[in-house]
Design an enzyme around this catalytic site. Structure first.
Site, mmCIF file in Angstrom:
data_model
loop_
_atom_site.group_PDB
_atom_site.id
_atom_site.type_symbol
_atom_site.label_atom_id
_atom_site.label_comp_id
_atom_site.label_asym_id
_atom_site.label_seq_id
_atom_site.Cartn_x
_atom_site.Cartn_y
_atom_site.Cartn_z
ATOM 1 N N ARG A 68 0.818 -1.222 0.000
ATOM 2 C CA ARG A 68 0.000 0.000 0.000
ATOM 3 C C ARG A 68 0.843 1.259 0.000
ATOM 4 O O ARG A 68 0.388 2.317 -0.452
ATOM 5 C CB ARG A 68 -1.000 -0.039 1.156
ATOM 6 C CG ARG A 68 -2.103 -1.074 0.941
ATOM 7 C CD ARG A 68 -3.090 -1.099 2.085
ATOM 8 N NE ARG A 68 -2.494 -1.476 3.341
ATOM 9 C CZ ARG A 68 -2.224 -2.730 3.705
ATOM 10 N NH1 ARG A 68 -2.527 -3.734 2.900
ATOM 11 N NH2 ARG A 68 -1.663 -2.991 4.869
ATOM 12 N N GLU A 105 3.281 -6.508 13.348
ATOM 13 C CA GLU A 105 2.201 -6.599 14.349
ATOM 14 C C GLU A 105 1.628 -8.017 14.307
ATOM 15 O O GLU A 105 1.238 -8.576 15.308
ATOM 16 C CB GLU A 105 1.121 -5.566 14.016
ATOM 17 C CG GLU A 105 0.023 -5.460 15.044
ATOM 18 C CD GLU A 105 -1.074 -4.487 14.622
ATOM 19 O OE1 GLU A 105 -0.964 -3.878 13.545
ATOM 20 O OE2 GLU A 105 -2.046 -4.363 15.377
HETATM 21 P P1 AMP Z 1 4.409 -2.358 11.599
HETATM 22 O O1 AMP Z 1 5.674 -2.945 11.057
HETATM 23 O O2 AMP Z 1 3.872 -3.101 12.761
HETATM 24 O O3 AMP Z 1 4.551 -0.866 11.840
HETATM 25 O O4 AMP Z 1 3.310 -2.568 10.483
HETATM 26 C C1 AMP Z 1 3.239 -1.696 9.402
HETATM 27 C C2 AMP Z 1 2.911 -2.420 8.131
HETATM 28 O O5 AMP Z 1 1.897 -3.401 8.292
HETATM 29 C C3 AMP Z 1 2.411 -1.441 7.113
HETATM 30 O O6 AMP Z 1 2.967 -1.797 5.868
HETATM 31 C C4 AMP Z 1 0.914 -1.609 7.136
HETATM 32 O O7 AMP Z 1 0.420 -1.626 5.828
HETATM 33 C C5 AMP Z 1 0.657 -2.933 7.822
HETATM 34 N N1 AMP Z 1 -0.213 -2.837 8.993
HETATM 35 C C6 AMP Z 1 0.121 -3.105 10.278
HETATM 36 N N2 AMP Z 1 -0.906 -2.971 11.098
HETATM 37 C C7 AMP Z 1 -1.930 -2.556 10.343
HETATM 38 C C8 AMP Z 1 -3.292 -2.228 10.626
HETATM 39 N N3 AMP Z 1 -3.787 -2.288 11.865
HETATM 40 N N4 AMP Z 1 -4.066 -1.839 9.595
HETATM 41 C C9 AMP Z 1 -3.575 -1.772 8.340
HETATM 42 N N5 AMP Z 1 -2.308 -2.090 8.012
HETATM 43 C C10 AMP Z 1 -1.500 -2.478 8.992
#
Ligand code: AMP
Length: 180
Positions: A68, A105
């Site tokens: 995205r 996550e």
């Molecule tokens: P993080 O590495 O945990 O900061 O996760 C970020 C990545 O995972 C980004 O590329 C987001 O597109 C996706 N992502 C993580 N959590 C979410 C969420 N709650 N909603 C949408 N996309 C998420």
């Protein structure tokens, strides 16, 4: 058209994104940006804001994180008059790559970039849709710095502040259109 002020762009993002509970796994509230992308006016306002942040940062390239992040980074780069570089999931890029692994996550992942994608010293702006735990963005930043890039900013549509991702990006110049 003038770039919207920070408070208004945040309201616009909030009004055009929706929460999907328990996706992709139970307990995760997924921030779905597809309604915003489908609204030409809202999408244009967001790209105006990101392109302006890019221009003000002095970035010479915008780097988007698959998938995205690409949707935001490519038009923002074009509008700011700079190039676009993709950070991709493993095995997608045809040339010689650098790789960085990280925790999500939900799960484990890695990012790759072409090792010759940027010249050392190039000023880059990194973009993604959501800043959650910060693992993805921190891995992207590490990858860029290993390739010799100078990170002048990082921009996200939505910051999930309660997950503390910002702490992994200490010292970085962050632009978050909506922080919740
Ligand atoms: P993080 O590495 O945990 O900061 O996760 C970020 C990545 O995972 C980004 O590329 C987001 O597109 C996706 N992502 C993580 N959590 C979410 C969420 N709650 N909603 C949408 N996309 C998420």
């Amino acid at each position: 058209m003038a770039v919207l002020p920070a408070a208004q762009i945040g309201d616009l993002v909030a009004a055009h994104c929706r929460d999907i509970a328990d996706f992709p796994t139970p307990g995760v509230v997924f921030k779905d940006i597809t309604p915003l992308l489908a609204d030409a006016t809202a999408f244009a306002r967001v790209i105006d804001y990101l392109a302006d942040a890019t221009a003000r940062s002095g970035a010479e390239l915008v780097v988007g994180i698959e998938a995205r992040g690409f949707i935001l980074a490519a038009p923002a780069a074009l509008q700011a008059g700079v190039g676009f570089v993709p950070l991709r999931k493993p095995g997608k890029l045809p040339g010689v790559t650098l790789r960085e692994s990280y925790a999500l996550e939900y799960g484990e992942a890695a990012l790759e970039m072409h090792e010759d994608a940027i010249r050392p010293g190039t000023r880059v702006m990194i973009m993604d849709d959501v800043l959650a735990t910060g693992g993805t963005a921190a891995a992207g930043a590490d990858l860029l710095e290993r390739a010799g890039g100078q990170i002048v900013g990082m921009a996200f549509l939505i910051e999930l502040g309660f997950l503390g991702g910002r702490t992994k990006l200490a010292g970085r110049d962050l632009t978050c259109l909506l922080s919740i």
